[in-house]
Design a protein around this motif. Structure first.
Motif, mmCIF file in Angstrom:
data_model
loop_
_atom_site.group_PDB
_atom_site.id
_atom_site.type_symbol
_atom_site.label_atom_id
_atom_site.label_comp_id
_atom_site.label_asym_id
_atom_site.label_seq_id
_atom_site.Cartn_x
_atom_site.Cartn_y
_atom_site.Cartn_z
ATOM 1 N N ARG A 303 -69.700 -17.907 17.175
ATOM 2 C CA ARG A 303 -68.588 -18.349 18.019
ATOM 3 C C ARG A 303 -67.346 -18.603 17.191
ATOM 4 N NH1 ARG A 303 -66.252 -17.087 21.962
ATOM 5 N NH2 ARG A 303 -68.327 -16.906 22.916
ATOM 6 N N GLU A 304 -67.501 -19.204 16.021
ATOM 7 C CA GLU A 304 -66.345 -19.461 15.168
ATOM 8 C C GLU A 304 -65.709 -18.147 14.712
ATOM 9 O OE1 GLU A 304 -67.406 -22.036 11.978
ATOM 10 O OE2 GLU A 304 -68.199 -23.607 13.271
ATOM 11 N N ASP A 307 -63.761 -16.523 17.716
ATOM 12 C CA ASP A 307 -62.505 -17.213 18.010
ATOM 13 C C ASP A 307 -61.406 -16.884 17.002
ATOM 14 O OD1 ASP A 307 -63.572 -18.436 20.245
ATOM 15 O OD2 ASP A 307 -64.084 -20.304 19.206
#
Length: 340
Positions: A303-304, A307
């Motif tokens: 997810r990091e 993003d």
């Protein structure tokens, strides 16, 4: 008689269908012939590319204060070899840059003009962290191109005047391999021999710089000659020889005075080589660098990564001017920041 023949045909067809079905099912149960992925390699590498001051078009695209850019050719260069890209926007706060550094498996220092101020400090900070990561046992490669190459010579020697003037702006050229140089394990290690020979005969690389360093000055400087080994030299328009490709002795760091990314993705200059051999040069350099990034053990939270990927930013087309970069990513900061 007719019914008999029809029934016989149907039975035969049924038998063939059953046999085919059984054969197909047998293939489905066969063990896979595909080898298992190498657990030592990272097959989802992420590359950080440091943005450069300006809009890449001398103000034609944006006059915003502290705007920075990444030419799309660098992004495509990494992507063509199987990586994704996270922009390292040099004006971002240090904590943000450090967080992004922990998401990537290698870094590209791009071409450009900036040699001082915040940009220089950020590049220097990144370089120190790259050395620290490798010294700590993490395989973390760096590819430095043109300005990136020049900044490394300045940082390693701690001499902002180490560079000399050369006339190699918008010039396609050859590269001459240093006599008896061992290219095994270097950026050229997996190049086909025929392509290596063509690189020394045909103009397959693009130069675009006003500064460089001569072989004599390079070898005379103990800091440079102990850190790097020289792989190739090139000649400018005045027949002055400069060092054009170097590789670190102990680190996965390669640096080019030339532009491996331009052959495949930039069209603003008619001098950029676009032959099949020139494209092969781009391809092999990209494959080398990303193969080094796959050796990185860093596998951050998905997810990091998502993003932060460059896919979150829009491309700007500037190629209609017939010069400069065809496409760039523009980054306009919301506030000022300090160095790493």
């Amino acid at each position: 008689m007719g019914n008999y023949l029809l029934i016989s045909f149907l039975l035969l067809l049924c038998g063939i269908t059953t046999a085919v079905t059984q054969l197909f099912n047998s293939y489905l149960t066969l063990p896979s012939s595909c080898p298992a992925p190498d657990p030592a390699l990272n097959y989802r590498p992420i590359i950080g590319i440091v943005s450069h001051p300006g809009d890449g078009a001398t103000g034609r695209l944006s006059n915003a204060t502290n705007v920075s850019y990444i030419a799309a050719s660098y992004v495509k260069f990494a992507e063509m070899a199987g990586a994704r890209v996270i922009p390292l926007i040099y004006t971002e706060p240090p904590q943000v840059l450090n967080q992004k550094l922990n998401l990537v498996n290698g870094i590209i220092f791009t071409g450009g003009w900036a040699k001082d101020g915040l940009y220089f400090d950020v590049i220097k900070g990144f370089f120190q962290k790259i050395l620290e990561k490798n010294n700590a046992g993490e395989h973390f490669p760096l590819l430095a191109i043109c300005l990136g190459y020049e900044l490394l010579t300045m940082i390693i020697t701690n001499d902002n005047n180490i560079l000399e003037e050369f006339s190699a702006a918008s010039q396609a050229s050859t590269v001459q391999f240093v006599e008896n140089v061992n290219i095994e394990g270097t950026v050229f290690g997996r190049f086909p021999p025929v392509l290596l020979k063509k690189m020394s005969i045909d103009c397959l690389v693009m130069q675009n710089h006003h500064f460089g360093i001569s072989p004599e000055r390079f070898q005379a400087n103990k800091d440079l000659s102990s850190f790097f080994r020289v792989l190739t030299t090139s000649t400018d328009e005045n027949n002055k020889v400069y060092v054009s490709t170097i590789q670190a002795q102990r680190y996965p760091i390669a640096a080019f005075q030339w532009h491996p990314e331009k052959n495949g993705f930039e069209w603003g200059s008619s001098r950029i080589p676009h032959s099949e051999d020139a494209i092969q040069v781009t391809t092999h350099v990209a494959n080398y660098f990303i193969s080094e990034a796959r050796k990185s053990s860093n596998k951050p939270v998905a997810r990091e990564v998502l993003d932060s990927l460059i896919y979150n930013y829009n491309l700007t087309y500037g190629g209609k001017a017939g010069k400069g970069y065809d496409e760039v990513y523009l980054f306009i900061p919301h506030s000022s920041s300090s160095s790493l």
